[in-house]
Design an enzyme around this catalytic site. Structure first.
Site, PDB file in Angstrom:
ATOM      1  CD  GLU A 150      -2.997  -0.981   2.293  1.00 40.09           C
ATOM      2  OE1 GLU A 150      -2.921  -0.045   3.107  1.00 40.09           O
ATOM      3  OE2 GLU A 150      -3.906  -1.824   2.317  1.00 40.09           O
ATOM      4  CD  GLU A 152      -3.751  -5.700   4.249  1.00 32.53           C
ATOM      5  OE1 GLU A 152      -4.491  -4.886   4.844  1.00 32.53           O
ATOM      6  OE2 GLU A 152      -2.526  -5.560   4.121  1.00 32.53           O
TER       7      GLU A 152
HETATM    8  C1  BG6 Z   1      -4.094  -1.948   5.651  1.00 31.18           C
HETATM    9  C2  BG6 Z   1      -2.693  -2.300   6.074  1.00 31.18           C
HETATM   10  O1  BG6 Z   1      -4.104  -0.661   5.137  1.00 31.18           O
HETATM   11  O2  BG6 Z   1      -5.058  -1.855   6.645  1.00 31.18           O
HETATM   12  C3  BG6 Z   1      -2.619  -3.180   7.321  1.00 31.18           C
HETATM   13  O3  BG6 Z   1      -1.989  -2.922   5.041  1.00 31.18           O
HETATM   14  C4  BG6 Z   1      -3.619  -2.698   8.350  1.00 31.18           C
HETATM   15  O4  BG6 Z   1      -1.297  -3.177   7.784  1.00 31.18           O
HETATM   16  C5  BG6 Z   1      -5.016  -2.759   7.732  1.00 31.18           C
HETATM   17  O5  BG6 Z   1      -3.583  -3.418   9.554  1.00 31.18           O
HETATM   18  C6  BG6 Z   1      -6.121  -2.359   8.686  1.00 31.18           C
HETATM   19  O6  BG6 Z   1      -5.896  -1.084   9.209  1.00 31.18           O
HETATM   20  P1  BG6 Z   1      -5.860  -0.845  10.766  1.00 31.18           P
HETATM   21  O7  BG6 Z   1      -5.594   0.598  10.934  1.00 31.18           O
HETATM   22  O8  BG6 Z   1      -7.210  -1.224  11.268  1.00 31.18           O
HETATM   23  O9  BG6 Z   1      -4.788  -1.704  11.314  1.00 31.18           O
END
Ligand code: BG6
Length: 463
Positions: free
Chosen positions: A162, A363
């Site tokens: 990202e 993700e």
């Molecule tokens: C993504 C990242 O943007 O979002 C992760 O690649 C991150 O590292 C995930 O954990 C969720 O975001 P957050 O702020 O809830 O951890």
């Protein structure tokens, strides 16, 4: 409409190094910017212990194998291989990921390895970080080192996690705001570093495949007003397509170029960049998706600072271009992130139409406050519902012709959220610790673990 996935669909689960490993100074590891970054809220845990995956990796992989995953997405901590970003290899760090890869292969799980997930070595940051061209050189050498060390067994690679969100949400992810001119010079360096990774992966690994891993979410216009649509065009470009156009077409897109010009940003491009940009491309696109975004054209500078402090619409504002708008048609999770499974299908279709490359989702998931019951259970029905709705849209996208090859949600095990600590949990596996108390870090299977296990076993979404 079928509820069965293609035969070789890649069911997976994902994590990153700094959010899980802990052991932040063990076995010669150097400090990364995640170990040192300024945090707004000191009541939440930092990454020093995290969920101690560094010492629990065998147990974690055994549980993931029991869940049935075919693919495990994890990242290498650059600072375990090169504690100062370059120089002497730290053999213990190198050996650690050898062990992780062998452990995965023992269970028939394919590694999908992210080269860098927000954790640039602090020593390189001290020399200018991604603003310095020398960081590109250091990254290239690091990438070559891990391709050579692991490429005989690890065939699938992801470049830099990202870069779009890292630059847009700089304050929260890196602990500091980067001025616009510098930010987009960093953009160029990150993208050139990625091009080197494409090139060297293909040269060094027989059968090696590699892809970019941005966070892609469609940007909707708030209304049918032409200027709101223009705002969406610009934010779609700045947030999404500028990155993938560079990775997949090797060019700056025109809307993005206009955005840079109007902000008086001038990017220095080195002589060797043209060849790299135009000749080295990914084999697939890895995509992270949580939410969609809605914007309108700002009509007045109404007291909001220019910039973006979160992935959420409310925090977006760039005078002259776009301003976040609360989408009245979408529900939100308890951390205020909108939930838009239909948007996932549209995002997949748009992305596939644009690039015609296989896509793997690396993700997607629900951050929530889970509760461990006295009898060791976690009844996370809300997470199952979220996953079910999004997986259903994956199926629909495949039916609509998208070459979606896999789904690897966030996250395999509970981990420390980027800025909400361990209270915001994503995993299929619960790790028993709180923000302040590391407790015994015992692992428990959540209800979603069994649900996902069944889904993988049958390759079907239960109706
Ligand atoms: C993504 C990242 O943007 O979002 C992760 O690649 C991150 O590292 C995930 O954990 C969720 O975001 P957050 O702020 O809830 O951890």
């Amino acid at each position: 409409m079928t509820n069965t996935f293609p035969k070789h669909f890649l069911w997976g689960a994902s994590i990153s190094a700094h959010q899980t490993e802990g052991a932040y100074q063990s076995d010669g590891k150097g400090l990364s910017v995640q170990d040192t970054r300024q945090r707004d809220n000191h009541d939440i845990t930092d990454f020093t212990v995290a969920v101690d995956h560094y010492h629990h990796y065998k147990e974690d992989i055994r549980l993931l194998a029991e869940m049935g995953i075919k693919v495990f997405r994890f990242s290498i901590a650059w600072t375990r291989i090169f504690p100062n970003g370059r120089g002497e290899i730290n053999q213990k760090g190198l050996q650690h990921y050898n062990d992780v890869i062998d452990e995965l292969l023992k269970y028939g799980i394919q590694p999908y390895i992210t080269l860098n997930h927000f954790d640039l070595p602090q020593a390189l940051e001290d020399e200018g970080g991604w603003s310095a061209r020398t960081t590109v050189e250091a990254f290239k050498h690091y990438a070559e080192t891990v391709f050579e060390a692991y490429g005989d067994r690890a065939k699938h690679w992801l470049t830099i996690n990202e870069p779009n969100i890292m630059l847009l949400v700089d304050k929260k992810i890196l602990g500091k705001e980067i001025p616009l001119q510098e930010k987009y010079q960093q953009f160029h360096h990150l993208m050139i570093a990625e091009k080197y990774a494409f090139k060297r992966c293909h040269e060094l690994i027989e059968g090696g495949k590699i892809g970019p891993v941005p966070n892609i979410s469609l940007v909707y216009p708030a209304t049918s007003k032409p200027l709101d649509n223009q705002a969406a065009l610009y934010f779609n470009s700045v947030r999404n397509w500028a990155y993938l156009d560079f990775s997949c077409f090797g060019r700056y897109n025109t809307v993005f170029k206009d955005y840079l010009n109007r902000n008086n940003v001038t990017i220095t491009i080195a002589p060797e960049d043209k060849e790299l940009m135009e000749n080295h491309f990914p084999d697939f696109v890895a995509m992270n998706f949580y939410t969609t975004v809605t914007v309108e054209k700002p009509t007045k500078k109404d007291g909001m600072a220019n910039g973006i402090s979160d992935q959420q619409s409310e925090d977006i504002m760039e005078w002259g271009f776009y301003k976040g708008f609360t989408n009245p048609y979408l529900k939100k999770n308890e951390f205020n992130w909108t939930i838009d499974p239909d948007g996932l299908k549209t995002t997949l279709q748009t992305l596939y139409d644009r690039y015609h490359l296989p896509i793997i989702i690396t993700e997607n998931g629900l951050g929530a406050k889970d509760e461990l019951t006295a009898d060791g259970k976690i009844h996370d029905t809300y997470r199952i519902n979220y996953l079910k709705q999004h997986i259903d849209q994956c199926l629909q996208a495949i039916e609509a012709g998208v070459d979606l090859i896999g789904y690897s949600p966030w996250s395999a095990i509970d981990l420390v959220s980027v800025h909400e600590g361990i209270s915001k949990r994503y995993g299929f596996i619960y790790v028993d610790r709180t923000e302040q108390d590391e407790k015994d870090l015992a692992r428990y299977r959540k209800d979603s673990f069994y649900w996902y296990q069944e889904l993988i076993k049958t390759n079907q979404l239960p109706s």
